[in-house]
Design an enzyme around this catalytic site. Sequence first.
Site, mmCIF file in Angstrom:
data_model
loop_
_atom_site.group_PDB
_atom_site.id
_atom_site.type_symbol
_atom_site.label_atom_id
_atom_site.label_comp_id
_atom_site.label_asym_id
_atom_site.label_seq_id
_atom_site.Cartn_x
_atom_site.Cartn_y
_atom_site.Cartn_z
ATOM 1 N N ALA A 252 0.917 -1.123 -0.004
ATOM 2 C CA ALA A 252 -0.049 -0.002 -0.102
ATOM 3 C C ALA A 252 0.772 1.145 0.023
ATOM 4 O O ALA A 252 2.103 1.312 0.141
ATOM 5 C CB ALA A 252 -0.877 -0.036 1.308
ATOM 6 N N LYS A 253 0.341 2.277 -0.084
ATOM 7 C CA LYS A 253 0.965 3.625 -0.289
ATOM 8 C C LYS A 253 1.979 3.619 0.849
ATOM 9 O O LYS A 253 3.083 4.147 0.471
ATOM 10 C CB LYS A 253 0.089 4.738 -0.162
ATOM 11 C CG LYS A 253 -0.424 5.381 -1.560
ATOM 12 C CD LYS A 253 0.112 6.686 -1.819
ATOM 13 C CE LYS A 253 -0.185 7.015 -3.378
ATOM 14 N NZ LYS A 253 0.437 6.071 -4.240
#
Length: 322
Positions: A252-253
């Site tokens: 994820a980011k």
Amino acid sequence: MTHRGRFAPSPTGPLHLGNARTALLSWLAAQAADGDWLMRVEDLDAPRVRTGMEGRILDELRWLGLDWDEGPDLGGAVGPYRQSQLGARYAAALRALRAARLAYPCFCSRAEIAAAVAAPHGPSDEGPRYPGTCRGLTPAEVTRRSGERRPAWRLAVEPGPVAFQDGVHGACAYDVAATTGDFVVMRADGLAAYQLAAAVDDAAMGVTDVVRGDDLLPSTARQLLVYRALGLAAPRFAHVPLVVGEDGERLAKRHGALALGELRERGADPRAVVGLLASLSGLAEPGARCWPRDLVAGFDLSRLPRAPARLAAAQVAALLEG
Ligand code: GLU
């Protein structure tokens, strides 16, 4: 059987290193088999599709040194290669399922399904198991309720496990009836569900080998039921382990600069990116720089580790240090 592989990005967000690795492995499997590789854009969910994202994804895949034989930008014998243009195919598939009495209309709202389910039957990416509320509606009830609400359509799932052989994970079996129940093949808004669209497109496009992330293993069982119901031959499947961050969580980011476009804009060398993706799959030493074509000789998907590939933030940072 010759090998026809594919990559099927959804233009709803930018590619990250995990998607790029799946694309690389699917491409390598096709090249190693001297087969074709096609690009299909899964842009069915119009409200979630982002303007310009398709072009960006294709451009970034080319930057990595991947190429394809057919696709939305190149055309080809089995086009169109965008799901948004294939509504008639999905409608025909639904008609065939209805004619065979294998699909039925469902008028339930999400809230009604949640309320009808006393205890959730284990995890399903489609939410609680559908309890079959609308399966037994009489024709008169269907007619009456059709006047109130447009139905979704569900595939009637037989009890028992769906078994298949996976090119990476070996023997797999999922009990779709027990975990998901009768699943939606056509949404009430008239859009085909992913399970229907992916199966009928792979069949119509002559895809023989589906290589994709192993988060989709349970979907494969559902898609096999679609193939079966429509009398279509199913392709071979190989589900590659996902890339996870150091914490073991799906990328994820927060794991760093993972969007491919961002790495590119910040000056990363595509050969270092490919080298990193290859090292995550046991195909190259850490720190290697190479093009995808350098990895073709001797590539064998069945030798891929089955455990998730761990990506450290330092490895991403190293890409940006030149
Ligand atoms: N469009 C799907 C995704 O981006 C891929 C589905 C597939 O490979 O079958 O997750």
